[in-house]
Write an enzyme that holds these catalytic residues in place. Structure first.
Site, PDB file in Angstrom:
ATOM      1  N   GLU A   1       0.817  -1.206   0.000  1.00 42.10           N
ATOM      2  CA  GLU A   1       0.000   0.000   0.000  1.00 42.10           C
ATOM      3  C   GLU A   1       0.856   1.264   0.000  1.00 42.10           C
ATOM      4  O   GLU A   1       0.595   2.204  -0.760  1.00 42.10           O
ATOM      5  CB  GLU A   1      -0.929  -0.010   1.229  1.00 42.10           C
ATOM      6  CG  GLU A   1      -1.684   1.292   1.472  1.00 42.10           C
ATOM      7  CD  GLU A   1      -2.685   1.636   0.384  1.00 42.10           C
ATOM      8  OE1 GLU A   1      -3.204   2.765   0.405  1.00 42.10           O
ATOM      9  OE2 GLU A   1      -2.944   0.784  -0.492  1.00 42.10           O
TER      10      GLU A   1
ATOM     11  N   HIS B   1       2.517   1.794  -3.364  1.00 43.86           N
ATOM     12  CA  HIS B   1       1.555   2.293  -4.350  1.00 43.86           C
ATOM     13  C   HIS B   1       1.344   3.794  -4.176  1.00 43.86           C
ATOM     14  O   HIS B   1       1.304   4.551  -5.156  1.00 43.86           O
ATOM     15  CB  HIS B   1       0.230   1.547  -4.190  1.00 43.86           C
ATOM     16  CG  HIS B   1      -0.846   2.013  -5.128  1.00 43.86           C
ATOM     17  ND1 HIS B   1      -0.670   2.076  -6.497  1.00 43.86           N
ATOM     18  CD2 HIS B   1      -2.120   2.456  -4.889  1.00 43.86           C
ATOM     19  CE1 HIS B   1      -1.781   2.520  -7.061  1.00 43.86           C
ATOM     20  NE2 HIS B   1      -2.660   2.779  -6.113  1.00 43.86           N
TER      21      HIS B   1
ATOM     22  N   HIS C   1     -12.638   2.700  -9.718  1.00 41.22           N
ATOM     23  CA  HIS C   1     -11.285   3.191  -9.473  1.00 41.22           C
ATOM     24  C   HIS C   1     -10.331   2.842 -10.607  1.00 41.22           C
ATOM     25  O   HIS C   1      -9.610   3.700 -11.127  1.00 41.22           O
ATOM     26  CB  HIS C   1     -10.776   2.618  -8.142  1.00 41.22           C
ATOM     27  CG  HIS C   1      -9.558   3.291  -7.624  1.00 41.22           C
ATOM     28  ND1 HIS C   1      -8.766   2.743  -6.645  1.00 41.22           N
ATOM     29  CD2 HIS C   1      -8.978   4.466  -7.938  1.00 41.22           C
ATOM     30  CE1 HIS C   1      -7.764   3.558  -6.391  1.00 41.22           C
ATOM     31  NE2 HIS C   1      -7.865   4.607  -7.160  1.00 41.22           N
TER      32      HIS C   1
ATOM     33  N   HIS D   1     -19.574 -10.931 -16.530  1.00 40.26           N
ATOM     34  CA  HIS D   1     -18.288 -10.463 -17.055  1.00 40.26           C
ATOM     35  C   HIS D   1     -17.799 -11.376 -18.174  1.00 40.26           C
ATOM     36  O   HIS D   1     -17.317 -10.896 -19.207  1.00 40.26           O
ATOM     37  CB  HIS D   1     -17.258 -10.413 -15.932  1.00 40.26           C
ATOM     38  CG  HIS D   1     -15.887 -10.048 -16.400  1.00 40.26           C
ATOM     39  ND1 HIS D   1     -15.598  -8.845 -17.017  1.00 40.26           N
ATOM     40  CD2 HIS D   1     -14.701 -10.735 -16.363  1.00 40.26           C
ATOM     41  CE1 HIS D   1     -14.318  -8.794 -17.322  1.00 40.26           C
ATOM     42  NE2 HIS D   1     -13.754  -9.929 -16.949  1.00 40.26           N
TER      43      HIS D   1
ATOM     44  N   HIS E   1      -3.439  -9.955 -16.573  1.00 40.22           N
ATOM     45  CA  HIS E   1      -4.816  -9.689 -16.967  1.00 40.22           C
ATOM     46  C   HIS E   1      -5.083  -8.179 -16.960  1.00 40.22           C
ATOM     47  O   HIS E   1      -5.685  -7.628 -17.900  1.00 40.22           O
ATOM     48  CB  HIS E   1      -5.746 -10.402 -15.987  1.00 40.22           C
ATOM     49  CG  HIS E   1      -7.178 -10.451 -16.415  1.00 40.22           C
ATOM     50  ND1 HIS E   1      -7.591 -10.975 -17.604  1.00 40.22           N
ATOM     51  CD2 HIS E   1      -8.308 -10.041 -15.780  1.00 40.22           C
ATOM     52  CE1 HIS E   1      -8.903 -10.899 -17.704  1.00 40.22           C
ATOM     53  NE2 HIS E   1      -9.372 -10.323 -16.608  1.00 40.22           N
TER      54      HIS E   1
END
Length: 306
Positions: free
Chosen positions: A60, A63, A125, A217, A279
């Protein structure tokens, strides 16, 4: 005129950095590290530099550090391109998009840390960051004069390909959202098989919201694969003399295929982290390519008016 090599280096650094922000955000989500710094922002667990380092804190905090550093690069790139290339019609618009959506994704991330957000909001996001990445990528392509190398000033796109390009780009954003929703609702492994939720009973309808999210999806991905395959066939048949369109759609088809395969292997490998990040990488590159195709549509419209 060749642009400054320093501007080119800055464009590359900002583009790669924005891609790192995308993958870093995906890594935070996939490793459940969103609260690695607790309910604290911009500090981490009450201090500017975390005192206790765990895996979640490292992911975290890294990032956040990358996002802050790359934000500076993007602001510099936008300011420089406005000054040096402001005469190019898309430059200022792309700069505004890059900064606006960069700030928007940072604020959504901060809001999630401080107060928490619903799954359907959090799923936005990644998509918001994706728009900022695409804008920075297009600025970099303009800096490297890719349009001139592919004779974009002479590109002509017929109405059929034009509307397919716009349609599939908008639809791809919906596909991205459904994929993000799969992650944020913890629906990634709710269907243990592929391509059906349960291969032993392929006609069975999903039994709960999570299965609907996962299979929705997959169906969205199937449609975009078919759609891009058709557009690629059309481009190869009718646009052999326009390299940007011809090769652009061939690359798009290749990217959507490896994207779909990566999604399959995410399920087959039970959320292998490396496969999951691939991905995210493939869809980021594909969306960036779609946005370049939109830019070519804009250039084609300008050429027709001239």
């Amino acid at each position: 005129m060749q642009h400054s090599k320093y501007l080119k280096w800055l464009a590359v650094a900002a583009t790669v950095g924005m891609l790192l922000i995308l993958l870093g955000g995906a890594l935070v989500t996939k490793t459940d590290s969103g609260l690695g710094c607790g309910r604290n922002w911009p500090d981490c667990n009450g201090s500017l530099i975390p005192k206790e380092i765990t895996t979640e804190v490292l992911i975290e905090f890294s990032h956040r550090a990358v996002t802050g550093s790359v934000s500076i690069l993007i602001v510099l790139l936008v300011a420089w391109t406005w000054r040096a290339l402001g005469h190019i019609r898309e430059v200022k618009f792309l700069g505004i998009l890059a900064i606006f959506f960069l700030v928007a994704q940072a604020l959504i991330g901060a809001a999630q840390v401080l107060w928490g957000q619903g799954d359907f909001i959090l799923a936005l996001h990644f998509g918001i960051s994706l728009i900022s990445f695409a804008a920075v990528l297009l600025l970099a392509l303009i800096v490297f004069e890719v349009d001139r190398k592919f004779d974009a000033d002479k590109v002509y796109i017929g109405d059929k390909l034009k509307w397919h390009t716009i349609g599939v780009t908008l639809y791809s954003y919906f596909v991205v959202y459904t994929g993000a929703l799969v992650r944020h609702t913890d629906s990634s492994l709710v269907c243990p098989d592929w391509p059906f939720c349960r291969n032993g009973d392929p006609t069975a309808l999903p039994r709960n919201m999570y299965e609907w999210v996962q299979m929705g999806h997959r169906f969205a991905v199937l449609l975009i694969v078919i759609w891009i395959a058709y557009i690629t066939w059309h481009a190869v048949k009718h646009y052999k003399n326009q390299a940007a369109l011809y090769w652009g759609w061939i690359i798009a088809f290749g990217l959507v295929m490896v994207q779909a395969l990566a999604g399959m292997f995410v399920v087959m490998t039970r959320l292998n982290l490396f496969v999951s990040l691939l991905h995210s990488l493939f869809i980021s590159l594909l969306f960036g390519l779609f946005c370049y195709m939109i830019l070519l549509v804009s250039r084609s419209n300008l050429n027709q008016r001239k």
